[in-house]
Design a protein around this motif. Sequence first.
Motif, PDB file in Angstrom:
ATOM      1  N   GLU A 259     -22.312  -1.114 -20.127  1.00  0.00           N
ATOM      2  CA  GLU A 259     -21.870  -0.686 -18.812  1.00  0.00           C
ATOM      3  C   GLU A 259     -21.981   0.836 -18.715  1.00  0.00           C
ATOM      4  N   ILE A 260     -22.390   1.320 -17.557  1.00  0.00           N
ATOM      5  CA  ILE A 260     -22.422   2.753 -17.308  1.00  0.00           C
ATOM      6  C   ILE A 260     -21.699   3.020 -15.994  1.00  0.00           C
ATOM      7  N   HIS A 261     -20.651   3.813 -16.056  1.00  0.00           N
ATOM      8  CA  HIS A 261     -19.901   4.199 -14.868  1.00  0.00           C
ATOM      9  C   HIS A 261     -20.039   5.709 -14.701  1.00  0.00           C
ATOM     10  N   SER A 262     -20.430   6.142 -13.527  1.00  0.00           N
ATOM     11  CA  SER A 262     -20.666   7.566 -13.323  1.00  0.00           C
ATOM     12  C   SER A 262     -20.311   7.982 -11.901  1.00  0.00           C
ATOM     13  N   THR A 263     -19.729   9.167 -11.789  1.00  0.00           N
ATOM     14  CA  THR A 263     -19.381   9.745 -10.492  1.00  0.00           C
ATOM     15  C   THR A 263     -19.876  11.184 -10.471  1.00  0.00           C
ATOM     16  N   PRO A 264     -20.665  11.556  -9.472  1.00  0.00           N
ATOM     17  CA  PRO A 264     -21.150  12.940  -9.404  1.00  0.00           C
ATOM     18  C   PRO A 264     -20.014  13.944  -9.504  1.00  0.00           C
ATOM     19  N   SER A 265     -20.224  14.954 -10.334  1.00  0.00           N
ATOM     20  CA  SER A 265     -19.286  16.073 -10.546  1.00  0.00           C
ATOM     21  C   SER A 265     -18.051  15.689 -11.363  1.00  0.00           C
ATOM     22  N   LEU A 266     -17.899  14.404 -11.705  1.00  0.00           N
ATOM     23  CA  LEU A 266     -16.733  13.978 -12.477  1.00  0.00           C
ATOM     24  C   LEU A 266     -17.089  13.508 -13.885  1.00  0.00           C
ATOM     25  N   GLY A 267     -18.284  12.972 -14.058  1.00  0.00           N
ATOM     26  CA  GLY A 267     -18.684  12.577 -15.397  1.00  0.00           C
ATOM     27  C   GLY A 267     -19.208  11.157 -15.503  1.00  0.00           C
ATOM     28  N   THR A 268     -19.501  10.771 -16.736  1.00  0.00           N
ATOM     29  CA  THR A 268     -20.123   9.474 -17.017  1.00  0.00           C
ATOM     30  C   THR A 268     -19.448   8.817 -18.212  1.00  0.00           C
ATOM     31  N   THR A 269     -19.318   7.498 -18.148  1.00  0.00           N
ATOM     32  CA  THR A 269     -18.784   6.712 -19.263  1.00  0.00           C
ATOM     33  C   THR A 269     -19.754   5.578 -19.579  1.00  0.00           C
ATOM     34  N   ILE A 270     -20.127   5.470 -20.834  1.00  0.00           N
ATOM     35  CA  ILE A 270     -20.968   4.366 -21.291  1.00  0.00           C
ATOM     36  C   ILE A 270     -20.133   3.495 -22.219  1.00  0.00           C
ATOM     37  N   ILE A 271     -20.092   2.207 -21.937  1.00  0.00           N
ATOM     38  CA  ILE A 271     -19.306   1.261 -22.733  1.00  0.00           C
ATOM     39  C   ILE A 271     -20.241   0.185 -23.288  1.00  0.00           C
ATOM     40  N   ILE A 272     -20.242   0.040 -24.593  1.00  0.00           N
ATOM     41  CA  ILE A 272     -21.043  -0.994 -25.251  1.00  0.00           C
ATOM     42  C   ILE A 272     -20.099  -1.976 -25.930  1.00  0.00           C
ATOM     43  N   THR A 273     -20.291  -3.245 -25.647  1.00  0.00           N
ATOM     44  CA  THR A 273     -19.483  -4.301 -26.252  1.00  0.00           C
ATOM     45  C   THR A 273     -20.397  -5.234 -27.035  1.00  0.00           C
ATOM     46  N   ILE A 274     -20.111  -5.378 -28.321  1.00  0.00           N
ATOM     47  CA  ILE A 274     -20.917  -6.229 -29.195  1.00  0.00           C
ATOM     48  C   ILE A 274     -19.986  -7.108 -30.035  1.00  0.00           C
ATOM     49  N   PRO A 275     -20.503  -8.193 -30.604  1.00  0.00           N
ATOM     50  CA  PRO A 275     -19.672  -8.998 -31.501  1.00  0.00           C
ATOM     51  C   PRO A 275     -19.194  -8.166 -32.695  1.00  0.00           C
ATOM     52  N   LEU A 276     -17.971  -8.403 -33.114  1.00  0.00           N
ATOM     53  CA  LEU A 276     -17.429  -7.677 -34.259  1.00  0.00           C
ATOM     54  C   LEU A 276     -18.206  -7.987 -35.530  1.00  0.00           C
ATOM     55  N   ALA A 277     -18.681  -9.225 -35.640  1.00  0.00           N
ATOM     56  CA  ALA A 277     -19.470  -9.641 -36.801  1.00  0.00           C
ATOM     57  C   ALA A 277     -20.947  -9.361 -36.554  1.00  0.00           C
ATOM     58  N   PHE A 278     -21.554  -8.598 -37.452  1.00  0.00           N
ATOM     59  CA  PHE A 278     -22.980  -8.295 -37.333  1.00  0.00           C
ATOM     60  C   PHE A 278     -23.776  -9.563 -37.630  1.00  0.00           C
ATOM     61  N   PRO A 279     -24.905  -9.805 -36.929  1.00  0.00           N
ATOM     62  CA  PRO A 279     -25.681 -11.036 -37.140  1.00  0.00           C
ATOM     63  C   PRO A 279     -26.032 -11.256 -38.619  1.00  0.00           C
ATOM     64  N   GLU A 280     -25.660 -12.409 -39.138  1.00  0.00           N
ATOM     65  CA  GLU A 280     -25.806 -12.680 -40.570  1.00  0.00           C
ATOM     66  C   GLU A 280     -27.255 -12.626 -41.047  1.00  0.00           C
ATOM     67  N   GLU A 281     -28.196 -13.065 -40.193  1.00  0.00           N
ATOM     68  CA  GLU A 281     -29.591 -13.100 -40.629  1.00  0.00           C
ATOM     69  C   GLU A 281     -30.099 -11.712 -40.990  1.00  0.00           C
ATOM     70  N   PHE A 282     -29.606 -10.690 -40.291  1.00  0.00           N
ATOM     71  CA  PHE A 282     -30.039  -9.326 -40.582  1.00  0.00           C
ATOM     72  C   PHE A 282     -29.277  -8.740 -41.752  1.00  0.00           C
ATOM     73  N   LEU A 283     -28.030  -9.175 -41.963  1.00  0.00           N
ATOM     74  CA  LEU A 283     -27.298  -8.744 -43.135  1.00  0.00           C
ATOM     75  C   LEU A 283     -27.954  -9.296 -44.387  1.00  0.00           C
ATOM     76  N   ARG A 284     -28.371 -10.554 -44.333  1.00  0.00           N
ATOM     77  CA  ARG A 284     -29.066 -11.158 -45.491  1.00  0.00           C
ATOM     78  C   ARG A 284     -30.375 -10.436 -45.770  1.00  0.00           C
ATOM     79  N   GLU A 285     -31.053 -10.056 -44.716  1.00  0.00           N
ATOM     80  CA  GLU A 285     -32.330  -9.365 -44.869  1.00  0.00           C
ATOM     81  C   GLU A 285     -32.155  -8.034 -45.591  1.00  0.00           C
ATOM     82  N   GLN A 286     -30.999  -7.401 -45.388  1.00  0.00           N
ATOM     83  CA  GLN A 286     -30.721  -6.136 -46.045  1.00  0.00           C
ATOM     84  C   GLN A 286     -29.997  -6.316 -47.365  1.00  0.00           C
ATOM     85  N   GLY A 287     -29.729  -7.573 -47.718  1.00  0.00           N
ATOM     86  CA  GLY A 287     -29.057  -7.828 -48.973  1.00  0.00           C
ATOM     87  C   GLY A 287     -27.579  -7.501 -48.949  1.00  0.00           C
ATOM     88  N   ILE A 288     -26.985  -7.545 -47.749  1.00  0.00           N
ATOM     89  CA  ILE A 288     -25.550  -7.244 -47.633  1.00  0.00           C
ATOM     90  C   ILE A 288     -24.733  -8.527 -47.657  1.00  0.00           C
TER      91      ILE A 288
END
Length: 288
Positions: A259-288
């Motif tokens: 999400e990006i919320h912005s108002t001229p002269s006041l500023g901008t906020t960027i909000i990223i929401t992702i799962p707390l658990a990182f995708p397992e297939e990529f963790l396995r790929e890195q050996g984690i």
Amino acid sequence: MMSIFYFPFRKTALPEPSGSMLCFRAGQKSAPKIRTNDEIEDLRDSFQSMILEINRQILDIQKQEHENSVVSYKLLATQIDPHFIYNTMNIINIMARQENTKAIIDINTALVRILQERLNSKLSICDTVRREYQTMRQYQIIMDYRYRHQIQIHYDIDKSLMDIPIPKNILQPLVENSFYHGFGNIEPDTQGQIDVLIYSIEQELIIEVSDNGLGMKPERLHEILHQSYSIYRDKKPHIGINNIRQRLSFLYKEQYQMEIHSTPSLGTTIIITIPLAFPEEFLREQGI
């Protein structure tokens, strides 16, 4: 007189599994079993061999597509805004003319560490919140010199999340976006602020980066949210935002929000929401 003979046509029913042969789709794990001890069984054997070969080719294609996607992801993760390098070298030149040896050492050391971390993405897809924060602090050293300490960065990071894996090189590009697009032409007597928050709600991790900079008009915000970055088309693109969005889509598919919320002269906020658990297939790929 011509005689006409009628031979009765005997309709021979095929074995019941023949229907499943007609319904077979590529990628199924097993072929229908047919035992007739005649040509039908020979056909079944040929069919089974064809299935095995098709499935082998499908697996090869899927593996290649996955490897290509991972390579594309890592290329995106190593991408560096050329403006950042250019401006950093300019700062070093200014400090050299002022014979400010300490500043030159500080900036050069911070830049080297950032580049090391960024280029390390060729070997990794994720990193911990802690390491992302450490890279961010190196970036802040450079920006403090660039903006003469006019812009303060405040961090509010849940300490229990410090060792949680998150997409590599996600935090610094967000803050970089605030610097260049929120405070690009800051007046000498102006004070700015960037707030970085990282916290969790239930099974989701939230990253917020806010600034009190220039902000954006609705039409510009809409353009950023809906246009894909093209190095050939855009002269001054929001590389960070589009880069991050592409990488999040690759890792989490539909399970993320930006999400990006912005108002001229006041500023901008960027909000990223992702799962707390990182995708397992990529963790396995890195050996984690």
